[in-house]
Motif scaffolding. Structure first.
Motif, PDB file in Angstrom:
ATOM      1  N   TYR A   1     -47.708 -38.435   0.915  1.00  0.00           N
ATOM      2  CA  TYR A   1     -47.113 -39.340  -0.078  1.00  0.00           C
ATOM      3  C   TYR A   1     -46.084 -38.667  -0.986  1.00  0.00           C
ATOM      4  CZ  TYR A   1     -50.838 -42.257   1.621  1.00  0.00           C
ATOM      5  OH  TYR A   1     -51.662 -42.974   2.441  1.00  0.00           O
TER       6      TYR A   1
ATOM      7  N   PHE B   1     -45.323 -45.918   3.585  1.00  0.00           N
ATOM      8  CA  PHE B   1     -46.648 -46.529   3.546  1.00  0.00           C
ATOM      9  C   PHE B   1     -46.543 -48.005   3.127  1.00  0.00           C
ATOM     10  CE2 PHE B   1     -50.603 -47.688   1.298  1.00  0.00           C
ATOM     11  CZ  PHE B   1     -51.365 -47.842   2.444  1.00  0.00           C
TER      12      PHE B   1
ATOM     13  N   ILE C   1     -45.664 -49.847   6.122  1.00  0.00           N
ATOM     14  CA  ILE C   1     -46.824 -49.983   7.030  1.00  0.00           C
ATOM     15  C   ILE C   1     -47.632 -51.228   6.643  1.00  0.00           C
ATOM     16  CG2 ILE C   1     -49.115 -48.970   7.547  1.00  0.00           C
ATOM     17  CD1 ILE C   1     -47.780 -46.209   7.531  1.00  0.00           C
TER      18      ILE C   1
ATOM     19  N   TYR D   1     -50.976 -53.707  11.097  1.00  0.00           N
ATOM     20  CA  TYR D   1     -51.767 -53.119   9.994  1.00  0.00           C
ATOM     21  C   TYR D   1     -52.408 -54.249   9.182  1.00  0.00           C
ATOM     22  CZ  TYR D   1     -53.311 -49.766   6.522  1.00  0.00           C
ATOM     23  OH  TYR D   1     -54.103 -48.994   5.687  1.00  0.00           O
TER      24      TYR D   1
ATOM     25  N   GLY E   1     -57.750 -51.263  -1.105  1.00  0.00           N
ATOM     26  CA  GLY E   1     -56.902 -50.703  -0.039  1.00  0.00           C
ATOM     27  C   GLY E   1     -57.637 -49.876   0.988  1.00  0.00           C
ATOM     28  N   SER E   2     -58.963 -49.807   0.920  1.00  0.00           N
ATOM     29  CA  SER E   2     -59.795 -48.981   1.803  1.00  0.00           C
ATOM     30  C   SER E   2     -59.427 -47.495   1.715  1.00  0.00           C
ATOM     31  CB  SER E   2     -59.756 -49.475   3.256  1.00  0.00           C
ATOM     32  OG  SER E   2     -58.528 -49.191   3.874  1.00  0.00           O
ATOM     33  N   SER E   3     -58.935 -47.092   0.540  1.00  0.00           N
ATOM     34  CA  SER E   3     -58.590 -45.672   0.364  1.00  0.00           C
ATOM     35  C   SER E   3     -59.826 -44.784   0.411  1.00  0.00           C
ATOM     36  CB  SER E   3     -57.863 -45.457  -0.966  1.00  0.00           C
ATOM     37  OG  SER E   3     -56.664 -46.176  -0.938  1.00  0.00           O
TER      38      SER E   3
ATOM     39  N   ASN F   1     -60.256 -42.587   3.400  1.00  0.00           N
ATOM     40  CA  ASN F   1     -59.543 -41.322   3.589  1.00  0.00           C
ATOM     41  C   ASN F   1     -60.352 -40.112   3.105  1.00  0.00           C
ATOM     42  OD1 ASN F   1     -56.696 -43.241   2.833  1.00  0.00           O
ATOM     43  ND2 ASN F   1     -57.155 -42.456   4.861  1.00  0.00           N
TER      44      ASN F   1
ATOM     45  N   TYR G   1     -52.794 -47.978  13.711  1.00  0.00           N
ATOM     46  CA  TYR G   1     -52.379 -46.628  13.305  1.00  0.00           C
ATOM     47  C   TYR G   1     -51.375 -46.014  14.296  1.00  0.00           C
ATOM     48  CZ  TYR G   1     -55.794 -47.051   9.651  1.00  0.00           C
ATOM     49  OH  TYR G   1     -56.474 -47.479   8.529  1.00  0.00           O
TER      50      TYR G   1
ATOM     51  N   THR H   1     -45.642 -45.944  11.459  1.00  0.00           N
ATOM     52  CA  THR H   1     -46.726 -44.992  11.158  1.00  0.00           C
ATOM     53  C   THR H   1     -46.358 -43.600  11.678  1.00  0.00           C
ATOM     54  OG1 THR H   1     -48.262 -46.834  11.334  1.00  0.00           O
ATOM     55  CG2 THR H   1     -49.230 -44.639  11.278  1.00  0.00           C
TER      56      THR H   1
ATOM     57  N   PHE I   1     -44.100 -42.159   9.130  1.00  0.00           N
ATOM     58  CA  PHE I   1     -44.904 -41.808   7.958  1.00  0.00           C
ATOM     59  C   PHE I   1     -45.580 -40.451   8.197  1.00  0.00           C
ATOM     60  CE2 PHE I   1     -49.358 -42.417   6.235  1.00  0.00           C
ATOM     61  CZ  PHE I   1     -49.047 -42.344   4.889  1.00  0.00           C
TER      62      PHE I   1
ATOM     63  N   MET J   1     -55.304 -39.094  12.488  1.00  0.00           N
ATOM     64  CA  MET J   1     -53.855 -38.918  12.680  1.00  0.00           C
ATOM     65  C   MET J   1     -53.608 -37.420  12.838  1.00  0.00           C
ATOM     66  SD  MET J   1     -51.508 -41.616  10.675  1.00  0.00           S
ATOM     67  CE  MET J   1     -51.181 -40.583   9.295  1.00  0.00           C
TER      68      MET J   1
ATOM     69  N   GLU K   1     -54.677 -36.710   8.763  1.00  0.00           N
ATOM     70  CA  GLU K   1     -55.418 -37.736   8.011  1.00  0.00           C
ATOM     71  C   GLU K   1     -56.587 -38.253   8.839  1.00  0.00           C
ATOM     72  OE1 GLU K   1     -53.970 -41.453   5.376  1.00  0.00           O
ATOM     73  OE2 GLU K   1     -53.921 -41.856   7.517  1.00  0.00           O
TER      74      GLU K   1
ATOM     75  N   SER L   1     -59.301 -41.683   8.597  1.00  0.00           N
ATOM     76  CA  SER L   1     -59.536 -42.945   7.903  1.00  0.00           C
ATOM     77  C   SER L   1     -60.856 -43.493   8.445  1.00  0.00           C
ATOM     78  CB  SER L   1     -58.352 -43.883   8.167  1.00  0.00           C
ATOM     79  OG  SER L   1     -58.421 -45.009   7.338  1.00  0.00           O
TER      80      SER L   1
HETATM   81  C1  AVI Z   1     -54.036 -45.311   2.202  1.00  0.00           C
HETATM   82  N1  AVI Z   1     -54.945 -45.448   3.337  1.00  0.00           N
HETATM   83  C2  AVI Z   1     -56.043 -46.370   3.003  1.00  0.00           C
HETATM   84  C3  AVI Z   1     -54.298 -45.784   4.609  1.00  0.00           C
HETATM   85  C4  AVI Z   1     -55.349 -45.926   5.734  1.00  0.00           C
HETATM   86  O1  AVI Z   1     -55.356 -46.958   6.391  1.00  0.00           O
HETATM   87  O2  AVI Z   1     -56.154 -45.022   5.901  1.00  0.00           O
HETATM   88  C5  AVI Z   1     -53.283 -44.724   4.982  1.00  0.00           C
HETATM   89  C6  AVI Z   1     -52.644 -44.965   6.309  1.00  0.00           C
HETATM   90  N2  AVI Z   1     -52.434 -44.063   7.219  1.00  0.00           N
HETATM   91  C7  AVI Z   1     -51.817 -44.588   8.242  1.00  0.00           C
HETATM   92  N3  AVI Z   1     -51.666 -45.859   8.031  1.00  0.00           N
HETATM   93  C8  AVI Z   1     -52.155 -46.121   6.818  1.00  0.00           C
END
Ligand code: AVI
Length: 321
Positions: A41, A49, A52, A58, A162-164, A167, A207, A214, A217, A253, A282, A284
């Motif tokens: 970020y 993002f 996305i 998404y 946002g389901s953060s 992560n 994703y 993505t 990103f 990811m 990442e 998720s």
């Molecule tokens: C911020 N977060 C909740 C997103 C997720 O879905 O995990 C980040 C993301 N990574 C790729 N697409 C979105």
């Protein structure tokens, strides 16, 4: 000789930069290379993002918004009009601002690692809602969550959409939820969005979208690393991988090297990546409704109310102290 310090003992800018370099180098040199998802970020990464969230594949953003809309009155009742709304990872504050007309919080606290970004949004919001007290805090809540005394302890309602939470690895997620639980009294709560386990093909597409947003990103991370680390990643040598790993119940990811390559960075840092070798950028995590409710209860929340969409793809929970 003593190093100069800020009057309040906060570390100086160059100390933060040294720590970032050390942390990133540690991850890049690990047998399975990794970087923290927070480095996705930078300014461009945040914009990508946002793009996305508009993609047809998404679904989380749209699905969560539909749940908020459909169950608005029940959600507002759970939070309670006139409470203190503490927005974790506030960003541009748009999700919280949608709650303002009904919720009428007495105090809105926007917390974001990038204080400057949220500060601008808060200034605009303050003009629209002059009667709501607003505060902006630059805190990395994944590490600590100490709130200043100026934020009353009564009726604190945390907002983490946002389901953060996905992560964070499950143990880290538990630690964060516990940290939140500790900062609220029994009259407080947490409104949180969580993405649920579903068909692998739907998760994979979310994703690894057809337009390649993505992928951009993820690959933009290399540009950010070049800047932070003074590194020489060649973007053309790296491709995006994003897929659901059902054994770990998580999206992963990665950035994968297209060919053998050597990357160099600041202070003599260097690593050889063989063709096909990856950097894990990442995760998720996806939950079942019950496994997430169990996690909230393990973190010390007593009562949990939840709302889902008709496909059971996404869940919004209100957990009480
Ligand atoms: C911020 N977060 C909740 C997103 C997720 O879905 O995990 C980040 C993301 N990574 C790729 N697409 C979105």
């Amino acid at each position: 000789i003593q190093q100069p310090q800020h009057a309040d003992n906060r570390p100086l800018q160059h100390e933060i930069a040294d720590e970032v370099v050390a942390q990133l180098a540690f991850g890049l040199l690990a047998p399975q290379a990794f970087t923290s998802p927070k480095y996705l970020y930078d300014v461009l990464g945040s914009r990508l993002f946002a793009a996305i969230c508009e993609l047809p594949e998404y679904y989380p953003t749209r699905t969560e918004a539909a749940i908020f809309e459909r169950y608005a009155s029940q959600i507002i009742e759970a939070l309670g009009v006139g409470s203190i709304l503490i927005d974790l990872g506030a960003g541009n504050c748009t999700k919280a601002a949608k709650l303002f007309p009904e919720l009428q919080p007495r105090h809105y606290v926007a917390i974001d690692i990038s204080e400057q970004f949220s500060q601008e949004a808060v200034i605009c919001l303050q003009q629209q809602f002059p009667h709501i007290k607003m505060t902006c805090l630059g805190i990395d809540f994944s590490v600590e969550l100490e709130l200043p005394y100026s934020i009353a302890r009564e009726r604190r309602q945390f907002f983490f959409p946002g389901s953060s939470i996905g992560n964070f690895a499950p143990l880290e997620a538990l630690r964060l939820l516990h940290r939140i639980r500790k900062t609220i009294a029994d009259d407080g709560g947490l409104l949180i969005g969580v993405d649920l386990i579903k068909d692998k093909a739907i998760l994979d597409a979310a994703y690894d979208d057809a337009l390649g947003v993505t992928a951009s990103f993820n690959r933009n991370l290399l540009q950010h690393l070049n800047q932070l680390l003074d590194a020489d990643f060649n973007l053309a040598e790296w491709c995006h991988r994003g897929f659901f790993n059902p054994q770990q119940s998580r999206i992963e990811m990665h950035l994968e090297a297209n060919s053998d390559t050597i990357v160099r960075w600041k202070n003599g840092g260097m690593r050889h990546f063989a063709k096909g070798e990856r950097i894990h950028t990442e995760s998720s995590y996806k939950y079942t409704q019950q496994s997430f409710i169990d996690l909230l209860q393990q973190a010390g929340f007593g009562k949990v109310q939840s709302w889902c969409d008709s496909r059971q793809w996404y869940m919004v929970c209100h957990a009480q102290g």
